[in-house]
Design an enzyme around this catalytic site. Structure first.
Site, mmCIF file in Angstrom:
data_model
loop_
_atom_site.group_PDB
_atom_site.id
_atom_site.type_symbol
_atom_site.label_atom_id
_atom_site.label_comp_id
_atom_site.label_asym_id
_atom_site.label_seq_id
_atom_site.Cartn_x
_atom_site.Cartn_y
_atom_site.Cartn_z
ATOM 1 N N ARG A 18 23.417 12.991 39.173
ATOM 2 C CA ARG A 18 23.828 13.564 37.889
ATOM 3 C C ARG A 18 25.127 14.366 37.958
ATOM 4 O O ARG A 18 25.697 14.748 36.949
ATOM 5 C CB ARG A 18 22.690 14.436 37.324
ATOM 6 C CG ARG A 18 21.554 13.616 36.762
ATOM 7 C CD ARG A 18 20.316 14.451 36.517
ATOM 8 N NE ARG A 18 19.658 14.826 37.774
ATOM 9 C CZ ARG A 18 18.606 15.620 37.864
ATOM 10 N NH1 ARG A 18 18.082 16.152 36.777
ATOM 11 N NH2 ARG A 18 18.067 15.900 39.033
ATOM 12 N N THR A 84 10.798 15.646 48.585
ATOM 13 C CA THR A 84 11.122 16.882 49.312
ATOM 14 C C THR A 84 10.251 17.111 50.556
ATOM 15 O O THR A 84 10.726 17.694 51.534
ATOM 16 C CB THR A 84 11.034 18.102 48.378
ATOM 17 O OG1 THR A 84 9.831 18.023 47.602
ATOM 18 C CG2 THR A 84 12.216 18.142 47.409
ATOM 19 N N GLU A 158 4.133 19.268 39.289
ATOM 20 C CA GLU A 158 5.430 18.797 38.817
ATOM 21 C C GLU A 158 5.344 18.443 37.335
ATOM 22 O O GLU A 158 4.299 17.972 36.856
ATOM 23 C CB GLU A 158 5.891 17.576 39.639
ATOM 24 C CG GLU A 158 6.244 17.897 41.071
ATOM 25 C CD GLU A 158 7.296 18.994 41.206
ATOM 26 O OE1 GLU A 158 8.392 18.854 40.645
ATOM 27 O OE2 GLU A 158 6.993 20.017 41.849
ATOM 28 N N ARG A 319 50.946 32.060 49.042
ATOM 29 C CA ARG A 319 50.254 30.921 49.642
ATOM 30 C C ARG A 319 49.834 31.245 51.078
ATOM 31 O O ARG A 319 50.189 32.289 51.612
ATOM 32 C CB ARG A 319 51.168 29.702 49.570
ATOM 33 C CG ARG A 319 51.373 29.235 48.121
ATOM 34 C CD ARG A 319 52.397 28.127 48.043
ATOM 35 N NE ARG A 319 52.125 27.088 49.026
ATOM 36 C CZ ARG A 319 53.051 26.269 49.541
ATOM 37 N NH1 ARG A 319 54.306 26.373 49.145
ATOM 38 N NH2 ARG A 319 52.720 25.363 50.431
ATOM 39 N N LYS A 337 55.213 31.726 51.307
ATOM 40 C CA LYS A 337 54.331 30.895 52.129
ATOM 41 C C LYS A 337 54.607 31.155 53.591
ATOM 42 O O LYS A 337 55.773 31.132 53.992
ATOM 43 C CB LYS A 337 54.549 29.415 51.816
ATOM 44 C CG LYS A 337 53.573 28.518 52.529
ATOM 45 C CD LYS A 337 54.179 27.208 53.033
ATOM 46 C CE LYS A 337 55.010 27.407 54.274
ATOM 47 N NZ LYS A 337 55.364 26.158 54.968
ATOM 48 N N TYR A 373 62.571 23.150 54.925
ATOM 49 C CA TYR A 373 62.085 21.795 55.178
ATOM 50 C C TYR A 373 63.241 20.815 55.050
ATOM 51 O O TYR A 373 64.002 20.855 54.084
ATOM 52 C CB TYR A 373 61.001 21.488 54.132
ATOM 53 C CG TYR A 373 60.283 20.177 54.303
ATOM 54 C CD1 TYR A 373 59.733 19.816 55.529
ATOM 55 C CD2 TYR A 373 60.134 19.307 53.228
ATOM 56 C CE1 TYR A 373 59.058 18.619 55.681
ATOM 57 C CE2 TYR A 373 59.449 18.109 53.366
ATOM 58 C CZ TYR A 373 58.909 17.761 54.600
ATOM 59 O OH TYR A 373 58.247 16.580 54.747
#
Ligand code: UD1
Ligand code: CA
Length: 453
Positions: A18, A84, A158, A319, A337, A373
């Protein structure tokens, strides 16, 4: 005195259909930690040193999480999902090794508290053979009902197997059930599957224990604490409760939250006393904010440390690896960062500081960018103490600026700068007197010619 051995078994093999997800249900996070991690943390805080976790096939990420949160735990694969009790028996090897107390918990109930676990253990210690945690449900639909007669819990029914009268019962099974260690395996093995779903129900252990004349007792708790997650609506309900608990704990520990309902915490957020947090702030995992810091609105944190009495924001992003020393200032639209910011240093406006060290009392002007970078690797920028980087500077890493350096605004700096130097890395200014008028005249004439005047 010999120590009581405690073996918790956490059921986490369910697929969680679900949830409509490719991620196993118990790995969906609450407060940035997978649900089953919360259960393991609660167990650890209640004195458990390990757990036996029942997992489904190919749930490696789950097994890794278990090893991180409660090292020493074992994982047991349930290949077919037959209910279970069947799931609990997947942990039979752990039970066979012997334990004084065995407790089963469900991995999809992340809000369980250590106090409840301790209370259940206390009841076992006081002589109960089986202990069930129950709660009064506002809407009992879908839960197993606790059937009590003359003060004794006689059975759990149940929903699908319950009579009309039994369905009216609002006292429900939380799913947490504990056994005296010597009894657990035998009871579990005697559970059958003659019921509406053809499943081996763990709660049937209660009726079987009664038939053997064993002492069965209950511990009651709030519905909120044992609410389970079967779909994403219930996940968001749990998240809301978790966040409320974090906010309350923070405020009671001396943190001011100006609009508590707009501040979001991670399971491991640490905020010290006398920190003020303005509106709409998000703390991702691994954040520490030291005392007296001021966190302004709309800031976002992950893996960061904010030093004492520092200010951050509004609209700042810290960060992983952002490490601010005391009294530092990080202003609006600044991203930090993997960088250390020295004591009293300032990065007040519109900057990106990544893979860098900024020395104490340095001032980083508006729009400064560390170019860390090159498309392949990350490179370091080191800025000494007491340096001044003018606005809109581009610092091309790897790069070292000494102490007391002055960088002229708009510079592109590519080479090392020694202590106390002024560096100017931009085209020189040229002024041509009167040329503006000439230029205007030329452009005007060209336009008139083109339009045929
Ligand atoms: C269960 C209880 C019910 C209780 C409710 C509380 C049973 C039969 N019913 O119902 O009495 O009120 O929880 O939330 O136990 N799991 C496995 N393998 C299986 C089946 C389940 O590992 O073969 C795990 C699931 O991952 C989950 C937990 O066991 O973590 C509970 O299973 P679920 O199917 O959600 O049980 P409920 O129908 O909610
Ligand atoms: Ca459930």
């Amino acid at each position: 005195m010999t120590q009581t051995t405690f073996l918790p078994i956490v059921l986490a093999a369910g697929l969680g259909t679900r949830m409509r997800s490719t991620l196993p249900k118990v790995l969906h996070p609450v407060g940035q930690l997978p649900m089953v991690g919360h259960v393991l943390k609660a167990l650890r805080n209640a004195g458990a040193e390990r757990a036996a976790v029942v997992v489904g096939p190919q749930m490696e990420a789950l097994e890794q999480l278990v090893a991180e949160v409660l090292p020493g735990s074992t994982c047991h694969v349930q290949t077919e999902r037959l209910g279970t009790a069947h799931a609990t028996l997947a942990a039979a090897p752990a039970m066979e090794a012997g334990a004084d107390e065995i407790m089963v918990l469900y991995g999809d109930c992340p809000l369980v508290q250590p106090e409840t676990i301790k209370e259940v253990r206390a009841q076992l210690a006081a002589g109960s053979d089986v202990v069930v945690v129950g709660f009064e449900a506002e809407n009992p639909h879908g839960y197993g009902r606790l059937l009590v007669s003359d003060g004794q819990l006689t059975a759990i029914r149940e929903e699908k197997d319950a009579s009309e009268a039994e369905r009216k019962v609002t006292l429900c099974n939380s799913g947490i059930m504990a056994f005296k260690g010597t009894l657990a395996l035998e009871l579990l093995k005697s559970i059958g599957n003659d019921n509406a779903q053809g499943e081996y129900y763990l709660p049937d252990a209660v009726e079987l224990a009664n038939a053997r004349g064993l002492k069965v007792s209950t511990v009651s708790t709030d519905e909120e604490e044992v609410q389970g997650v079967n779909n994403r609506l219930q996940l968001s309900d749990c998240e809301a409760v978790f966040q409320r608990r974090c906010r309350e704990a923070a405020m009671l520990n001396g943190v001011t939250l100006l609009a508590p309902e707009t501040v979001f915490f991670s399971h491991d957020t640490l905020i010290e006393q006398d920190v003020v947090v303005e509106q709409n702030v998000v703390f991702g995992p691994g954040v520490t904010v030291k005392s007296g810091a001021f966190i302004r609105a709309f800031s976002h944190f992950e893996g960061a440390v904010v030093g004492e009495a520092s200010t951050v924001g509004p609209y700042a992003r810290l960060r992983p690896g952002a490490d601010l020393s005391a009294n530092s200032h990080i202003g609006n639209f600044v991203e930090i960062k993997k960088a250390t910011i020295g004591e009293g240093a300032k990065v007040n406006h519109l900057s990106y500081i990544g893979d860098a060290h900024v020395g104490a009392k340095s001032n980083i002007g508006a729009g400064t960018i560390t170019c860390n970078y090159d498309g392949f690797g990350k490179h370091l920028t080191e800025i000494g103490a007491g340096s001044f980087v003018g606005s809109n500077s581009t610092l091309v890493a790897p790069l070292k600026l000494g102490d007391g350096v002055y960088v002229a605004a708009g510079s592109v700096v590519t080479k090392e700068v020694t202590d106390n130097s002024l560096v100017i890395g931009r085209a020189g200014q040229v002024e041509k007197t009167g040329r503006a008028d000439l230029l205007r005249a030329r452009f005007k004439a060209a336009k008139e010619k083109a339009s045929g005047k």
